[in-house]
Design an enzyme around this catalytic site. Structure first.
Site, PDB file in Angstrom:
ATOM      1  CB  THR A   7      -0.947   0.031   1.231  1.00 19.65           C
ATOM      2  OG1 THR A   7      -1.866   1.112   1.094  1.00 19.65           O
ATOM      3  CG2 THR A   7      -0.198   0.208   2.542  1.00 19.65           C
ATOM      4  CE  LYS A  12      -6.340   0.156   2.236  1.00 21.06           C
ATOM      5  NZ  LYS A  12      -6.223  -0.525   0.919  1.00 21.06           N
ATOM      6  CD  GLU A  37      -4.374   0.829 -15.323  1.00 19.05           C
ATOM      7  OE1 GLU A  37      -5.492   0.960 -15.833  1.00 19.05           O
ATOM      8  OE2 GLU A  37      -3.371   0.436 -15.952  1.00 19.05           O
ATOM      9  CG  ASP A  66      -9.029  -3.189  -3.534  1.00 16.64           C
ATOM     10  OD1 ASP A  66      -8.233  -2.247  -3.711  1.00 16.64           O
ATOM     11  OD2 ASP A  66     -10.195  -3.175  -4.007  1.00 16.64           O
ATOM     12  NE  ARG A 184      -7.765  -2.091   6.059  1.00 15.95           N
ATOM     13  CZ  ARG A 184      -8.654  -1.092   6.045  1.00 15.95           C
ATOM     14  NH1 ARG A 184      -9.047  -0.498   7.155  1.00 15.95           N
ATOM     15  NH2 ARG A 184      -9.165  -0.689   4.902  1.00 15.95           N
TER      16      ARG A 184
HETATM   17  P1  IMP Z   1      -7.825   1.101  -1.620  1.00 14.35           P
HETATM   18  O1  IMP Z   1      -6.569   1.577  -0.977  1.00 14.35           O
HETATM   19  O2  IMP Z   1      -7.844   1.202  -3.103  1.00 14.35           O
HETATM   20  O3  IMP Z   1      -8.224  -0.271  -1.119  1.00 14.35           O
HETATM   21  O4  IMP Z   1      -8.966   2.116  -1.163  1.00 14.35           O
HETATM   22  C1  IMP Z   1      -9.685   1.933  -0.018  1.00 14.35           C
HETATM   23  C2  IMP Z   1     -10.550   3.160   0.222  1.00 14.35           C
HETATM   24  O5  IMP Z   1     -11.767   2.721   0.823  1.00 14.35           O
HETATM   25  C3  IMP Z   1      -9.929   4.115   1.222  1.00 14.35           C
HETATM   26  O6  IMP Z   1      -9.167   5.104   0.575  1.00 14.35           O
HETATM   27  C4  IMP Z   1     -11.142   4.672   1.946  1.00 14.35           C
HETATM   28  O7  IMP Z   1     -11.695   5.705   1.184  1.00 14.35           O
HETATM   29  C5  IMP Z   1     -12.102   3.503   1.936  1.00 14.35           C
HETATM   30  N1  IMP Z   1     -11.918   2.674   3.139  1.00 14.35           N
HETATM   31  C6  IMP Z   1     -11.435   1.396   3.175  1.00 14.35           C
HETATM   32  N2  IMP Z   1     -11.367   0.959   4.443  1.00 14.35           N
HETATM   33  C7  IMP Z   1     -11.775   1.971   5.221  1.00 14.35           C
HETATM   34  C8  IMP Z   1     -11.880   2.116   6.634  1.00 14.35           C
HETATM   35  O8  IMP Z   1     -11.539   1.257   7.443  1.00 14.35           O
HETATM   36  N3  IMP Z   1     -12.355   3.305   7.043  1.00 14.35           N
HETATM   37  C9  IMP Z   1     -12.726   4.296   6.205  1.00 14.35           C
HETATM   38  N4  IMP Z   1     -12.605   4.224   4.887  1.00 14.35           N
HETATM   39  C10 IMP Z   1     -12.137   3.058   4.381  1.00 14.35           C
END
Ligand code: IMP
Length: 202
Positions: A7, A12, A37, A66, A184
């Site tokens: 990441t 996160k 991507e 994800d 998560r």
């Molecule tokens: P990724 O990094 O492409 O998986 O994007 C995940 C996105 O989902 C994050 O940028 C947040 O906008 C949203 N998201 C995922 N998990 C959470 C969480 O635990 N709290 C709040 N938003 C989350």
């Protein structure tokens, strides 16, 4: 056990590191930023794409997450587009004034204004890629979307998400409380059990 987390999102990562530490797994932030991507059509596909890309680059075991917010009244949006919801044509593009998290929340609240059905869930798919193979686990956290943001912990949509059975937003929960009920937290615990039962994958 030392695993790279695939990441670029530091908040996160911190969350994943905290959860994995309790499972006896040392999670490290990637030394280099890898642009991946996310061209998949599902959380699972995107988690797999990220894990493979990082594994190929670092040649070290990795875990990718994800995740996103699935809102019933928006036909499942923002879903896999959660991190860049502000920029989607769906519901109209928002200008990025402030952080993506703040603008995403603003757009979500605008689209749900006056909407009675506030049901939503966070979804996470976590994917481990080791030397021999990959394994994944997934989990959800049900709740509702609040009318206004509340709290300053967590990240993303946490201030407007109230988990089922709580009268606080996710951003008002203590980190350990969030981890015990979050998509998560639950997905990583399942993944850790899988890894412990098939250690030779590492
Ligand atoms: P990724 O990094 O492409 O998986 O994007 C995940 C996105 O989902 C994050 O940028 C947040 O906008 C949203 N998201 C995922 N998990 C959470 C969480 O635990 N709290 C709040 N938003 C989350």
């Amino acid at each position: 056990m030392r695993i790279i987390v695939a990441t670029t999102n530091k908040k996160k990562f911190k969350e994943m590191q905290r959860i994995l530490e309790r499972e006896g797994i040392k999670a490290v932030f990637p030394e280099e930023r890898i642009e991946v991507e996310e061209r998949g059509n599902s959380f699972l596909e995107n988690a797999c794409i990220k894990a493979e890309a990082y594994y190929e680059y670092f040649n070290t075991p990795v875990i990718a997450d994800d995740s996103g917010l699935v809102v019933d009244a928006l036909d499942g949006y923002p879903g896999i587009y959660s991190s860049r919801f502000y920029s989607l044509e769906f519901g109209g593009k928002e200008k990025l004034i402030g952080s993506p998290d703040v603008v995403n929340v603003k757009k979500l609240l605008k689209l749900l204004k006056g909407q009675k059905n506030r049901k939503a869930r966070f979804v996470a798919v976590v994917f481990f890629r080791g030397k021999e193979a990959g394994v994944f686990a997934s989990a959800e956290c049900e709740g509702i979307i609040l009318e206004e943001p509340r709290g300053d912990k967590g990240f993303g949509y946490d201030p407007v998400f109230q988990p089922l059975g709580f009268d606080k937003s996710m951003a008002e929960l203590e980190p350990w409380e969030k981890d015990s009920i979050s998509h998560r937290g639950k997905a990583l615990k399942k993944l850790s059990l899988l890894l412990k039962s098939c250690g030779k994958l590492l």
